[in-house]
Motif scaffolding. Structure first.
Motif, short mmCIF file in Angstrom:
data_model
loop_
_atom_site.label_atom_id
_atom_site.label_comp_id
_atom_site.label_asym_id
_atom_site.label_seq_id
_atom_site.Cartn_x
_atom_site.Cartn_y
_atom_site.Cartn_z
N UNK A 301 -10.47 -15.39 3.79
CA UNK A 301 -9.78 -14.50 4.73
C UNK A 301 -8.45 -14.00 4.15
N UNK A 302 -8.04 -14.60 3.03
CA UNK A 302 -6.77 -14.21 2.40
C UNK A 302 -6.95 -13.17 1.29
N UNK A 303 -8.17 -12.65 1.12
CA UNK A 303 -8.37 -11.59 0.12
C UNK A 303 -7.55 -10.37 0.52
N UNK A 304 -6.73 -9.87 -0.41
CA UNK A 304 -5.91 -8.69 -0.11
C UNK A 304 -6.40 -7.45 -0.84
N UNK A 305 -7.17 -7.63 -1.92
CA UNK A 305 -7.73 -6.46 -2.61
C UNK A 305 -8.86 -6.92 -3.53
N UNK A 306 -9.65 -5.97 -3.95
CA UNK A 306 -10.65 -6.20 -4.98
C UNK A 306 -10.50 -5.09 -6.01
N UNK A 307 -10.92 -5.36 -7.22
CA UNK A 307 -10.82 -4.36 -8.28
C UNK A 307 -11.84 -4.68 -9.36
N UNK A 308 -12.03 -3.76 -10.28
CA UNK A 308 -12.93 -4.00 -11.41
C UNK A 308 -12.27 -3.51 -12.69
N UNK A 309 -12.55 -4.20 -13.78
CA UNK A 309 -12.09 -3.79 -15.10
C UNK A 309 -13.26 -3.72 -16.05
N UNK A 310 -13.05 -3.09 -17.20
CA UNK A 310 -14.10 -2.94 -18.20
C UNK A 310 -13.72 -3.68 -19.48
N UNK A 311 -14.65 -4.45 -20.01
CA UNK A 311 -14.46 -5.08 -21.32
C UNK A 311 -15.20 -4.27 -22.37
#
Length: 479
Positions: A301-311
């Motif tokens: 419930x404490x998730x504030x954001x999600x994101x993705x990066x590329x390797x």
């Protein structure tokens, strides 16, 4: 103007190379297609300083991982960025998997990782009370750490700039022509002449390499989805916790961040789009499911954001660093995926050594080895903070309430070498906008400060350069 060396890319590898090359008497330039440093792989990753037990024994990746790890603490002091050696744990959840944990220990010892050992469940639970109930043992690496990836990248770039390296942004390389004694680099901003080229273009390093070599390489963008939790969840674990690694890498980790949050991820999904940093529902579900298998009671419930990066994944899972065969004066720094962030100081040193030999460079006597970061009032004593605010009232005006970032810090971020020109540029340098509300409150004030300090119209302010404008209207008065 003929440059001695042009570096393509201002991520951690390019910036580390620029800093190390600036130790010499050299006319150097960095070309970056984005509007700022740290806009690709270097801005979206796990922010982990790996100990070095995972890479294959005898590989360049293993060598530079361990070297970079050993360099990080002193570098953080010299260049004033956030780093902590919190240690890492690789969790084994079944007795039958213990041989694989032992293999990881043996590999780490051969790679030169210090103080590695396997710990049993009792010690593991004492170290991490929220570890899964079925965890039987773990590989403990005290030399594992966490770092601010933006801070590391920006610090190396600023230090390179202080030592005379030019940075040209919004400058995309489109081709090369070989000339006597060097190369002409073709870009969307015109042509540049140089004696030597360093290709540190991240997921685009194959495209750059393949412009000059018949021996083609292929970089696959490997997407990693992440969930970032609020600082209220930051103490759920104290070490960086991995599962036993699989064929797609180290697996989904659970770790505190250097700024007190909790991070979960990444996935490992090979895609075709080199700009494909969108998250997916399936990817985030995988992060949550896998992380919960070895760390219990995750406060989701404490998730504030999600994101993705590329390797920048190369098929042989190995760094490609060296002068390109048949392309004299063209140096690859390609395939720099995890543990690329950890390895970056050592990568920069290796690249600079290659360039030094090609150009027969001399060391300069006036190299500036240190750099001071943005002044943070909350690190001062009350007396010193009061004195600072009296001298400069901007340090008494809170702009970002979540992270308690002041106007003085934001102005410093804009005015310092290679200063911020966008909301994301300010965010990476100060953390304004990285808190619980994710810039919902502070964005308008940051825009006002950017417009004022950069002498720009509010309508010109972008989130991250290019066409990412935020305000729409016919004039400032209409906003």
């Amino acid at each position: 103007m003929m440059y001695d060396v042009i570096i393509i890319g201002a991520g951690v590898s390019g910036s580390a190379s620029a800093r190390e090359i600036s130790r010499y008497k050299v006319n150097a330039c960095v070309l970056e297609k984005a509007e700022d440093v740290c806009c690709g792989t270097s801005k979206a990753n796990s922010a982990i300083v790996h100990a070095g037990f995972d890479a294959a024994e005898g590989s360049l990746m293993a060598k530079l991982n361990v070297e970079g790890n050993l360099m990080m603490e002193q570098l953080s002091k010299d260049l004033d960025f956030d780093f902590a050696m919190n240690g890492s744990l690789v969790v084994c959840r079944a007795e039958e998997d213990m041989p694989n944990l032992q293999k990881l220990l043996d590999r780490g010892i051969k790679n030169g990782v210090k103080d590695l050992r396997i710990i049993g469940r009792e010690e593991l639970v004492a170290m991490e009370p929220n570890i899964a109930d079925d965890a039987v043992a773990a590989l403990y690496a005290p030399t594992g750490g966490i770092v601010c990836p933006f801070g590391l990248n920006i610090a190396m770039a600023e230090n390179a700039s202080d030592n005379g390296v030019e940075f040209k942004f919004n400058t995309e390389v489109t081709g090369f022509r070989k000339i006597d004694g060097g190369w002409i680099v073709e870009t969307n901003q015109g042509e540049f002449e140089t004696k030597c080229v360093v290709n540190a273009a991240g997921v685009y390093a194959d495209a750059i390499h393949n412009m000059v070599s018949d021996k083609k390489i292929n970089i696959v963008p490997r997407r990693g989805d992440y969930c970032l939790l609020d600082k209220s969840a930051g103490k759920h674990v104290s070490h960086t916790i991995f599962p036993l690694p699989g064929k797609f890498g180290k697996g989904i980790l659970v770790s505190p961040t250097i700024h007190g949050n909790l991070i979960l991820g990444p996935t490992a999904i090979d895609i075709e789009n080199k700009e494909g940093t969108n998250t997916t529902r399936d990817g985030l579900d995988q992060v949550i499911e896998k992380a919960g298998e070895y760390v219990k009671d995750l406060p989701l419930r404490s998730v504030i954001t999600s994101f993705a990066g590329l390797r920048a994944h190369e098929g042989n899972h190995e760094f490609i660093i060296g002068e390109v065969e048949g392309a004299k004066g063209f140096v690859d720094c390609a395939g720099i995926e995890s543990p690329g962030l950890t390895s970056s100081p050592a990568i920069g040193k290796m690249v600079a050594g290659i360039v030094k030999d090609i150009l027969d460079l001399e060391e300069k006597e006036d190299f500036i080895a240190t750099r001071k970061g943005i002044l943070k009032p909350d690190t001062l004593s009350k007396e010193d903070r009061d004195k600072l605010i009296k001298e400069n009232p901007a340090y008494g005006k809170i702009i970002c309430r979540c992270e308690m970032i002041t106007e003085g810090e934001i102005i410093d971020a804009i005015k310092r070498p290679l200063g911020a020109k966008s909301l994301d540029g300010v965010k990476r340098r100060t953390r304004a906008g990285m808190g619980r509300c994710q810039a919902g409150f502070c964005s308008p004030r940051v825009m006002e400060i950017l417009a004022r300090e950069c002498d720009m119209d509010m309508l010109e302010i972008t989130k991250s350069g290019g066409k990412s404008v935020i305000a729409v209207g016919t004039n400032k008065d209409s906003i």
